[in-house]
Design a protein around this motif. Structure first.
Motif, PDB file in Angstrom:
ATOM      1  N   CYS A 282       1.095  -0.916   0.308  1.00  0.00           N
ATOM      2  CA  CYS A 282      -0.152   0.071  -0.237  1.00  0.00           C
ATOM      3  C   CYS A 282       0.976   1.137  -0.534  1.00  0.00           C
ATOM      4  O   CYS A 282       0.695   1.982  -0.083  1.00  0.00           O
ATOM      5  CB  CYS A 282      -0.453  -0.604   0.905  1.00  0.00           C
ATOM      6  N   SER A 283       2.190   1.744   0.560  1.00  0.00           N
ATOM      7  CA  SER A 283       2.869   2.287   1.106  1.00  0.00           C
ATOM      8  C   SER A 283       3.677   2.565  -0.923  1.00  0.00           C
ATOM      9  O   SER A 283       3.755   3.596  -0.839  1.00  0.00           O
ATOM     10  CB  SER A 283       4.002   1.945   1.554  1.00  0.00           C
ATOM     11  N   GLN A 284       3.645   1.810  -1.958  1.00  0.00           N
ATOM     12  CA  GLN A 284       4.380   2.179  -3.269  1.00  0.00           C
ATOM     13  C   GLN A 284       3.342   2.628  -4.029  1.00  0.00           C
ATOM     14  O   GLN A 284       2.546   2.598  -4.211  1.00  0.00           O
ATOM     15  CB  GLN A 284       4.528   1.012  -4.082  1.00  0.00           C
ATOM     16  N   ASP A 285       4.174   3.323  -4.769  1.00  0.00           N
ATOM     17  CA  ASP A 285       3.450   4.305  -5.900  1.00  0.00           C
ATOM     18  C   ASP A 285       3.319   3.306  -7.083  1.00  0.00           C
ATOM     19  O   ASP A 285       3.932   2.678  -8.213  1.00  0.00           O
ATOM     20  CB  ASP A 285       3.759   5.571  -6.297  1.00  0.00           C
ATOM     21  N   ALA A 286       1.915   2.900  -7.787  1.00  0.00           N
ATOM     22  CA  ALA A 286       1.494   2.116  -8.443  1.00  0.00           C
ATOM     23  C   ALA A 286       0.506   2.380  -9.277  1.00  0.00           C
ATOM     24  O   ALA A 286      -0.462   2.836  -8.943  1.00  0.00           O
ATOM     25  CB  ALA A 286       2.099   0.954  -8.195  1.00  0.00           C
ATOM     26  N   ASP A 287       0.463   2.014 -10.526  1.00  0.00           N
ATOM     27  CA  ASP A 287      -1.215   1.751 -11.109  1.00  0.00           C
ATOM     28  C   ASP A 287      -2.498   0.510 -10.624  1.00  0.00           C
ATOM     29  O   ASP A 287      -3.529   0.663 -10.953  1.00  0.00           O
ATOM     30  CB  ASP A 287      -1.290   1.719 -12.233  1.00  0.00           C
ATOM     31  N   VAL A 288      -1.628  -0.599 -10.454  1.00  0.00           N
ATOM     32  CA  VAL A 288      -2.190  -1.909 -10.668  1.00  0.00           C
ATOM     33  C   VAL A 288      -2.101  -2.194  -9.190  1.00  0.00           C
ATOM     34  O   VAL A 288      -0.873  -2.700  -9.513  1.00  0.00           O
ATOM     35  CB  VAL A 288      -2.727  -2.774 -11.807  1.00  0.00           C
ATOM     36  N   TYR A 289      -2.741  -3.122  -8.027  1.00  0.00           N
ATOM     37  CA  TYR A 289      -2.440  -3.275  -6.986  1.00  0.00           C
ATOM     38  C   TYR A 289      -3.207  -5.218  -7.157  1.00  0.00           C
ATOM     39  O   TYR A 289      -4.591  -4.836  -6.936  1.00  0.00           O
ATOM     40  CB  TYR A 289      -3.011  -2.819  -5.744  1.00  0.00           C
ATOM     41  N   MET A 290      -2.341  -5.915  -6.380  1.00  0.00           N
ATOM     42  CA  MET A 290      -3.156  -7.237  -6.867  1.00  0.00           C
ATOM     43  C   MET A 290      -2.910  -7.369  -4.966  1.00  0.00           C
ATOM     44  O   MET A 290      -1.411  -7.565  -4.371  1.00  0.00           O
ATOM     45  CB  MET A 290      -2.290  -7.784  -7.673  1.00  0.00           C
ATOM     46  N   PHE A 291      -3.392  -8.640  -4.580  1.00  0.00           N
ATOM     47  CA  PHE A 291      -3.275  -8.657  -2.924  1.00  0.00           C
ATOM     48  C   PHE A 291      -4.631  -9.953  -3.257  1.00  0.00           C
ATOM     49  O   PHE A 291      -5.086 -10.453  -3.352  1.00  0.00           O
ATOM     50  CB  PHE A 291      -4.697  -7.980  -2.150  1.00  0.00           C
ATOM     51  N   ASP A 292      -2.981 -11.555  -2.789  1.00  0.00           N
ATOM     52  CA  ASP A 292      -3.686 -12.245  -2.728  1.00  0.00           C
ATOM     53  C   ASP A 292      -3.264 -13.595  -1.329  1.00  0.00           C
ATOM     54  O   ASP A 292      -2.038 -13.041  -0.805  1.00  0.00           O
ATOM     55  CB  ASP A 292      -2.379 -13.700  -3.382  1.00  0.00           C
ATOM     56  N   GLU A 293      -5.169 -13.065  -0.811  1.00  0.00           N
ATOM     57  CA  GLU A 293      -5.413 -14.085   0.267  1.00  0.00           C
ATOM     58  C   GLU A 293      -3.966 -12.853   1.597  1.00  0.00           C
ATOM     59  O   GLU A 293      -3.118 -13.293   2.485  1.00  0.00           O
ATOM     60  CB  GLU A 293      -4.813 -14.931   0.675  1.00  0.00           C
ATOM     61  N   CYS A 294      -4.927 -11.773   1.744  1.00  0.00           N
ATOM     62  CA  CYS A 294      -4.182 -10.621   2.472  1.00  0.00           C
ATOM     63  C   CYS A 294      -5.173 -10.571   4.136  1.00  0.00           C
ATOM     64  O   CYS A 294      -4.950  -9.716   4.338  1.00  0.00           O
ATOM     65  CB  CYS A 294      -4.463  -9.323   2.007  1.00  0.00           C
ATOM     66  N   SER A 295      -6.331 -11.608   4.259  1.00  0.00           N
ATOM     67  CA  SER A 295      -6.391 -12.101   5.795  1.00  0.00           C
ATOM     68  C   SER A 295      -5.975 -13.072   6.401  1.00  0.00           C
ATOM     69  O   SER A 295      -6.725 -13.338   7.666  1.00  0.00           O
ATOM     70  CB  SER A 295      -8.438 -12.096   5.695  1.00  0.00           C
ATOM     71  N   SER A 296      -5.391 -13.780   5.861  1.00  0.00           N
ATOM     72  CA  SER A 296      -5.243 -14.971   6.705  1.00  0.00           C
ATOM     73  C   SER A 296      -4.463 -14.527   7.901  1.00  0.00           C
ATOM     74  O   SER A 296      -2.837 -13.883   7.956  1.00  0.00           O
ATOM     75  CB  SER A 296      -4.368 -15.615   5.701  1.00  0.00           C
ATOM     76  N   PHE A 297      -4.187 -15.277   8.757  1.00  0.00           N
ATOM     77  CA  PHE A 297      -3.799 -15.419  10.079  1.00  0.00           C
ATOM     78  C   PHE A 297      -4.177 -13.999  10.466  1.00  0.00           C
ATOM     79  O   PHE A 297      -3.124 -13.929  11.743  1.00  0.00           O
ATOM     80  CB  PHE A 297      -1.966 -15.150  10.188  1.00  0.00           C
ATOM     81  N   LEU A 298      -5.534 -12.812  10.285  1.00  0.00           N
ATOM     82  CA  LEU A 298      -5.091 -12.310  11.149  1.00  0.00           C
ATOM     83  C   LEU A 298      -6.539 -12.046  11.708  1.00  0.00           C
ATOM     84  O   LEU A 298      -7.447 -12.827  11.420  1.00  0.00           O
ATOM     85  CB  LEU A 298      -5.573 -10.753   9.835  1.00  0.00           C
ATOM     86  N   ASP A 299      -6.771 -11.577  12.233  1.00  0.00           N
ATOM     87  CA  ASP A 299      -7.925 -11.212  13.661  1.00  0.00           C
ATOM     88  C   ASP A 299      -9.206 -10.581  12.770  1.00  0.00           C
ATOM     89  O   ASP A 299      -8.804  -9.733  11.804  1.00  0.00           O
ATOM     90  CB  ASP A 299      -8.132 -11.222  14.960  1.00  0.00           C
ATOM     91  N   ILE A 300     -10.709 -10.147  13.705  1.00  0.00           N
ATOM     92  CA  ILE A 300     -11.706 -10.144  12.815  1.00  0.00           C
ATOM     93  C   ILE A 300     -11.472  -8.204  12.432  1.00  0.00           C
ATOM     94  O   ILE A 300     -11.127  -7.427  11.404  1.00  0.00           O
ATOM     95  CB  ILE A 300     -12.621  -9.918  13.189  1.00  0.00           C
ATOM     96  N   LYS A 301     -10.950  -7.977  13.347  1.00  0.00           N
ATOM     97  CA  LYS A 301     -10.888  -6.127  13.609  1.00  0.00           C
ATOM     98  C   LYS A 301      -9.740  -5.930  12.677  1.00  0.00           C
ATOM     99  O   LYS A 301      -9.706  -4.884  12.167  1.00  0.00           O
ATOM    100  CB  LYS A 301     -10.016  -5.787  14.863  1.00  0.00           C
ATOM    101  N   GLN A 302      -8.518  -6.543  12.354  1.00  0.00           N
ATOM    102  CA  GLN A 302      -7.646  -6.447  11.991  1.00  0.00           C
ATOM    103  C   GLN A 302      -7.704  -6.671  10.397  1.00  0.00           C
ATOM    104  O   GLN A 302      -7.361  -5.708   8.988  1.00  0.00           O
ATOM    105  CB  GLN A 302      -5.879  -8.188  11.779  1.00  0.00           C
ATOM    106  N   ARG A 303      -8.810  -7.903  10.166  1.00  0.00           N
ATOM    107  CA  ARG A 303      -8.686  -7.583   8.757  1.00  0.00           C
ATOM    108  C   ARG A 303     -10.163  -6.873   8.461  1.00  0.00           C
ATOM    109  O   ARG A 303      -9.952  -6.327   6.625  1.00  0.00           O
ATOM    110  CB  ARG A 303     -10.148  -8.951   8.523  1.00  0.00           C
ATOM    111  N   MET A 304     -10.661  -6.194   9.281  1.00  0.00           N
ATOM    112  CA  MET A 304     -11.272  -4.579   8.562  1.00  0.00           C
ATOM    113  C   MET A 304     -10.649  -3.743   8.329  1.00  0.00           C
ATOM    114  O   MET A 304     -10.509  -2.942   7.508  1.00  0.00           O
ATOM    115  CB  MET A 304     -12.542  -4.164   9.599  1.00  0.00           C
ATOM    116  N   THR A 305      -9.606  -3.353   9.416  1.00  0.00           N
ATOM    117  CA  THR A 305      -8.019  -2.152   8.829  1.00  0.00           C
ATOM    118  C   THR A 305      -7.336  -2.478   7.467  1.00  0.00           C
ATOM    119  O   THR A 305      -7.850  -1.399   6.724  1.00  0.00           O
ATOM    120  CB  THR A 305      -8.239  -2.325  10.073  1.00  0.00           C
ATOM    121  N   VAL A 306      -7.009  -3.288   7.344  1.00  0.00           N
ATOM    122  CA  VAL A 306      -6.932  -4.163   5.637  1.00  0.00           C
ATOM    123  C   VAL A 306      -7.301  -3.813   5.275  1.00  0.00           C
ATOM    124  O   VAL A 306      -6.989  -3.028   4.322  1.00  0.00           O
ATOM    125  CB  VAL A 306      -6.120  -5.468   5.316  1.00  0.00           C
ATOM    126  N   THR A 307      -9.205  -4.365   5.368  1.00  0.00           N
ATOM    127  CA  THR A 307      -9.898  -4.162   4.387  1.00  0.00           C
ATOM    128  C   THR A 307      -9.708  -1.993   3.659  1.00  0.00           C
ATOM    129  O   THR A 307      -9.872  -1.971   3.206  1.00  0.00           O
ATOM    130  CB  THR A 307     -11.043  -3.957   4.603  1.00  0.00           C
TER     131      THR A 307
END
Length: 678
Positions: A261-286
């Motif tokens: 998220c800190s990089q400058d790009a035109d296309v961002y891809m996330f492969d399984e970004c909620s693994s190992f996270l609790d519910i609150k952290q999943r909402m924050t990542v979202t």
């Protein structure tokens, strides 16, 4: 005649119904797992023995150059997809499941995007990214999601199925002419846009960053000047001076998201970004991912020109995060098909129903829904007639006292204190543990299992006030599926069948266990595979079956959905409830961060409060309505149910429904009956 001469020798013939071999070819795909079929293996010797067994070139042993110098000759097996029925039957019986023969739908004779050579996996079509939107990918593991991501990221050149004569990029762009992908691929080939990707977290990801400090990496990749805010938002302050290889699973996941998220790009891809996270952290990542589509004041780029593609198995997170969805169906490890892009609600609901109206295609026989039913009722006629647990065998209600446990970290000297309020549990009941990471949920599980002594070593008591022998539940029989199980299972030398025979013994021959646990979890398909070759999802299913197969009065399951795709999560939830609660009529405690799984599995919940990693309180178990409302109040979010399949959905912050539910205090409205999976 010229076309027929190109067929392998002896394969020029008519099928059983008069079709030509070319027509038969599109009806099946033959997958050879070359890792399981190396020279000197049992599978290789079996196929070599039957090579040219019918006098034709159905099964052949071929040679290719390899090795470090590229001059070593290596043998490998090739099974023709035009093979006769006798050779196909021989291939199906290959030891170790090294060969898979899959029948194809009649509509899969075109739109091949990529194929990994002869006897390899093939992908049909591609997801369509949309500028200014988050597009989610939904499908099973092994169905081609990572392949599609690699193609869209420019890391894999699609061969359109022509692996023997790969097309040029000009041919590929011409192939997609007239579609939304034409412009996207053109910009990709011309290096007119930059793509950054968060890959699945594995050993290779950590190895590449080993020895590097978190703070230095974030500062190095902070092209948008947002790392300071991401560090606070993703709670990375405590790990800034640590090296990447020392991070836990949840810390590594949040660090990886912050890096992208800190990089400058035109296309961002996330492969399984909620693994190992609790519910609150999943909402924050979202929220961090959705903020990528906001105009960037530092780089000057408009959010409407950016592409975001996400692969996610948590349906609640995918629904909340995505604007559109591309679903994928097929046979894991054999072929995958990408559907047309659809709105999030329609796409997920169609996937759960097993039918895509736009393509008039049914890919699953049964519908998945989250309907309201009475407790301990599976609606399964077999269980009603075959369940043989007697009243004497059913666990009565057990009380446990209030206890306290303080854990000290030797390296830093920091302490964590967990206070557990007194409570009780009874037979035919599932208790969920709801809390953030670091609250002590796994510590509570270990205390229940007798793996950790408490500061107040009072034994549990039954309703009559009599002490129970043994520390906590260890004296009444406990089966525990730990959070970290993979290293122990991978050390086992043998097949999955050998593992079950050693650990479960007589249970392997139990008809109901096979029917209600082994078959739904798909373990019969991997029985002959070595445990050290299994994927993460396969190991998770093996661990669940091992836990359920052991005789016990209380079953403890720590994050049973981790590593599973969305379909296997639903199947696992159904298996757990049917086997433990309905058939055995026992008790289970479950830690789960997936909203859908947590609401479907639990009858009552233990809510955690306090400061994670410092001091927390495990409250007495309460009913679902009060428990979820108390927990969701900590997260400041509300949930509703989809009117079609009753799956939990997260309300958009500040929406009318979100405001109304917060005002009424019903952050997640439950009916009187519990919610279970159909």
């Amino acid at each position: 005649m010229g076309a027929r001469k190109q067929l392998p020798k002896g394969l020029e013939r008519k099928g059983a119904h008069g079709e030509s071999d070319t027509q038969q070819q599109v009806k099946r795909i033959v997958i050879v797992n070359h890792e399981r079929c190396k020279p000197n293996t049992q599978a290789f010797q079996y196929l070599k023995k039957h090579a040219r067994g019918c006098g034709r070139e159905c099964i052949m042993v071929k040679s290719k150059f390899g090795g470090k110098n590229g001059k070593e000759t290596r043998e490998y097996i090739h099974v023709s997809e035009l093979a006769c029925h006798a050779c196909l039957n021989r291939a199906k019986r290959t030891p170790g499941g090294a060969v898979k023969v899959v029948n194809l739908p009649s509509n899969l004779n075109k739109d091949v995007t990529h194929r990994y050579g002869q006897n390899g996996f093939k992908l049909h079509r591609l997801p369509t990214p949309r500028a200014g939107c988050v597009v989610g990918l939904l499908g099973k593991n092994g169905i081609g999601k990572s392949t599609a991501i690699n193609i869209l990221a420019g890391r894999l050149k699609p061969n359109l199925g022509r692996f023997d004569n790969p097309p040029t990029w000009a041919d590929i762009i011409t192939y997609y002419r007239g579609s939304d992908l034409q412009q996207y691929l053109t910009r990709l080939v011309e290096n007119d846009m930059r793509v950054v990707r968060k890959v699945q977290l594995d050993h290779d990801y950590v190895r590449k960053l080993e020895g590097k400090v978190v703070r230095e990496l974030l500062e190095e990749h902070d092209q948008r000047r947002v790392s300071a805010g991401l560090i606070v938002k993703l709670e990375l302050e405590a790990v800034l001076e640590r090296e990447v290889q020392t991070l836990s699973g949840g810390e590594l996941q949040r660090f990886a998201v912050a890096m992208v998220c800190s990089q400058d790009a035109d296309v961002y891809m996330f492969d399984e970004c909620s693994s190992f996270l609790d519910i609150k952290q999943r909402m924050t990542v979202t929220e961090c991912i959705q903020n990528l589509l906001v105009d960037d004041s530092f780089t000057g780029k408009s959010g409407t020109s950016k592409y975001v593609v996400v692969v996610e198995h948590d349906l609640a997170v995918l629904d909340y995060m995505s604007d559109y969805v591309c679903c994928m169906y097929g046979e894991p490890g054999a072929y995958g098909v990408v559907t047309k892009v659809a709105t999030t609600t329609c796409g997920i609901n169609n996937y759960l129903s097993g039918y895509f109206p736009a393509e008039n295609l049914r890919f699953r026989a049964e519908e998945i829904s989250f309907h309201v039913s009475s407790a301990c009722s599976s609606g399964d006629a077999l269980l009603a007639s075959a369940s043989f647990a007697s009243v004497e065998d059913v666990l009565g209600e057990i009380k446990y006292p209030a206890v306290t446990k303080t854990l000290t970290q030797k390296s830093t000297g920091s302490t964590f204190t967990l206070h557990i309020e007194g409570g009780s549990f009874r037979a035919c009941e599932s208790i969920g543990l709801l809390g953030q990471n670091g609250c002590g949920k796994t510590t509570f599980m270990n205390i229940l299992a007798g793996n950790i002594n408490t500061d107040e070593s009072k034994p549990p008591r039954d309703l009559e006030g009599k002490d129970i022998d043994g520390f906590f539940l260890s004296g009444i029989g406990v089966s525990y599926k730990k959070q970290v199980y993979a290293p122990e299972l991978r050390k086992f030398q043998g097949t999955v069948a050998d593992l079950f025979e050693q650990e479960l013994q007589n249970m392997c021959a139990d008809h109901l266990f096979k029917l209600l646990v082994m078959k739904p979890l798909g373990l019969e398909d991997i029985h002959s595979l070595d445990t050290n070759t299994l994927s993460g999802g396969e190991l998770q299913r093996v661990a669940i079956a091992l836990c359920l197969g052991k005789p016990a009065n209380v079953y403890l399951l720590d994050e049973p959905s981790a590593g599973l795709d969305c379909e296997h999560r639903v199947i696992a939830a159904k298996v757990i409830r049917r086997w433990i609660l309905t058939h055995l009529q026992k008790t289970c405690f479950i830690i789960e961060h997936d909203f859908v799984m947590a609401s479907a599995l639990a009858d009552r919940v233990v809510v955690y409060e306090g400061t994670p990693g410092v001091e927390c309180y495990a409250r007495t178990a309460v009913d679902l309505s009060n428990g979820f409302n108390s927990f969701l109040a900590q997260l400041s979010i509300t949930l509703r149910r989809d009117p079609i399949n009753w799956r939990p959905r997260v309300n958009k912050r500040g929406s009318q429904l979100d405001t109304e539910q917060k005002t009424s205090g019903n952050l997640f409205v439950f009916d009187k009956d519990i919610v279970s999976i159909k």
